[in-house]
Write a protein that holds these residues in place. Sequence first.
Motif, PDB file in Angstrom:
ATOM      1  N   GLY A 173      41.072 102.052  63.932  1.00 21.28           N
ATOM      2  CA  GLY A 173      41.978 103.224  63.532  1.00 21.28           C
ATOM      3  C   GLY A 173      41.172 104.390  63.584  1.00 21.28           C
ATOM      4  O   GLY A 173      40.268 104.477  64.484  1.00 21.28           O
ATOM      5  N   LYS A 174      41.846 105.477  62.915  1.00 20.84           N
ATOM      6  CA  LYS A 174      40.928 106.669  62.925  1.00 20.84           C
ATOM      7  C   LYS A 174      39.738 106.704  62.147  1.00 20.84           C
ATOM      8  O   LYS A 174      38.901 107.464  62.456  1.00 20.84           O
ATOM      9  N   ASN A 175      39.332 105.679  61.327  1.00 21.83           N
ATOM     10  CA  ASN A 175      38.157 105.758  60.710  1.00 21.83           C
ATOM     11  C   ASN A 175      37.599 104.266  60.982  1.00 21.83           C
ATOM     12  O   ASN A 175      38.234 103.336  60.570  1.00 21.83           O
ATOM     13  N   PRO A 176      36.561 104.230  61.977  1.00 21.94           N
ATOM     14  CA  PRO A 176      36.001 102.887  62.296  1.00 21.94           C
ATOM     15  C   PRO A 176      35.528 101.983  61.431  1.00 21.94           C
ATOM     16  O   PRO A 176      35.427 100.601  61.471  1.00 21.94           O
ATOM     17  N   THR A 177      35.347 102.358  60.048  1.00 22.29           N
ATOM     18  CA  THR A 177      34.770 101.307  59.045  1.00 22.29           C
ATOM     19  C   THR A 177      35.819 100.832  58.184  1.00 22.29           C
ATOM     20  O   THR A 177      35.803 100.215  57.377  1.00 22.29           O
ATOM     21  N   MET A 178      37.093 101.331  58.403  1.00 15.99           N
ATOM     22  CA  MET A 178      38.251 100.903  57.803  1.00 15.99           C
ATOM     23  C   MET A 178      39.712 100.494  58.536  1.00 15.99           C
ATOM     24  O   MET A 178      39.816 101.211  59.416  1.00 15.99           O
ATOM     25  N   TYR A 179      40.283  99.423  58.095  1.00 19.41           N
ATOM     26  CA  TYR A 179      41.571  98.867  58.947  1.00 19.41           C
ATOM     27  C   TYR A 179      42.319  98.283  57.684  1.00 19.41           C
ATOM     28  O   TYR A 179      41.663  97.615  56.966  1.00 19.41           O
ATOM     29  N   PRO A 180      43.391  98.287  57.986  1.00 21.57           N
ATOM     30  CA  PRO A 180      44.392  97.635  56.818  1.00 21.57           C
ATOM     31  C   PRO A 180      44.251  96.137  56.714  1.00 21.57           C
ATOM     32  O   PRO A 180      44.188  95.569  57.787  1.00 21.57           O
ATOM     33  N   ILE A 181      44.010  95.732  55.606  1.00 20.65           N
ATOM     34  CA  ILE A 181      44.111  94.148  55.262  1.00 20.65           C
ATOM     35  C   ILE A 181      45.249  93.544  55.492  1.00 20.65           C
ATOM     36  O   ILE A 181      46.224  94.191  55.079  1.00 20.65           O
ATOM     37  N   SER A 182      45.443  92.682  56.120  1.00 17.23           N
ATOM     38  CA  SER A 182      46.693  92.040  56.603  1.00 17.23           C
ATOM     39  C   SER A 182      47.212  91.603  55.284  1.00 17.23           C
ATOM     40  O   SER A 182      46.944  91.250  54.473  1.00 17.23           O
ATOM     41  N   SER A 183      48.849  91.652  55.691  1.00 16.10           N
ATOM     42  CA  SER A 183      49.776  91.057  54.663  1.00 16.10           C
ATOM     43  C   SER A 183      49.900  89.770  54.650  1.00 16.10           C
ATOM     44  O   SER A 183      50.510  89.002  53.626  1.00 16.10           O
ATOM     45  N   ASP A 184      49.407  88.934  55.632  1.00 17.37           N
ATOM     46  CA  ASP A 184      49.383  87.610  55.643  1.00 17.37           C
ATOM     47  C   ASP A 184      48.097  87.073  55.852  1.00 17.37           C
ATOM     48  O   ASP A 184      47.196  87.855  56.208  1.00 17.37           O
ATOM     49  N   GLY A 185      48.054  85.808  55.256  1.00 18.21           N
ATOM     50  CA  GLY A 185      46.435  85.041  55.070  1.00 18.21           C
ATOM     51  C   GLY A 185      46.479  84.431  56.379  1.00 18.21           C
ATOM     52  O   GLY A 185      47.256  84.532  57.223  1.00 18.21           O
TER      53      GLY A 185
END
Length: 269
Positions: free
Chosen positions: A178-190
């Motif tokens: 994403g816009k910040n290479p250290t951060m990406y949304p944690i999935s809503s599914d396991g």
Amino acid sequence: MNYAWMCPIVLEKALNKDPTLIGTFSPSGDSMIYVDKHGNRVVNEKLAYNECAQKFFEWDPVNSEYPYLVLVAIWDQRSQDHSCSDEYGRFIVPKGAPSSHVIKGDTLEELSANIRKRVKKYSAAIGNMKIADDFEQNLAASIKRFNGFARKGKDLDFHRGERQVELMFNGPTAPKTGKNPTMYPISSDGPYYATLMTGGNLDTKGGPATNANGQVLDAVGKPIPGLYGAGNCVASASGRAYWAGGATLGPFIAFAYLAANAAHRERAH
């Protein structure tokens, strides 16, 4: 004497005296966070290792405890697939690597239950710590807040990824970020994964105070004739800070040179 060159370590490897234990110098995973026993995110996970490790040793004088002595690293399948590595003490390990430190769950509820069981197993060794009753609720809220930051590329709580050094310690990620290479949304599914982290150290960082010539000082700040010190056996010029890789070697070389010259001059007198 209360400072050291520190780094996060995997708790279970330390308690089990695992000979493969090394410091987690580079915590991989962009869809990964650290939370405390209440499920709250409490630190910038990508800080340089010496700085990040200091969080574990914060003291709460009201409750007479170290509330962050053990933090829980949590990640999703994305990070497991793209950020696994057995280098630099990383805890997201590839298939086939030793993984007894990894806690798993198909849902956040199942993961939380398994985290609770694992912490209970080691409770006697970690100050009788237990996972709080509000862990599951707060964890869901922490993930939701982190995901919002990740989508915008701006961590308003801990400023993750804003410094170049944090990009260096980010570890491997998926090709598209994403816009910040250290951060990406944690999935809503396991599935989801976790491990228990605590603080460790690499070397000492304390001892007698010295001056700019490496002369050891007495209780009132005066040089003790003929006594010199340099390196990790004396109080560090860096205090609690981490300057860069080799921060133990640079000051040692510089102050040893200054001390040797001062000793030579002292002998001449």
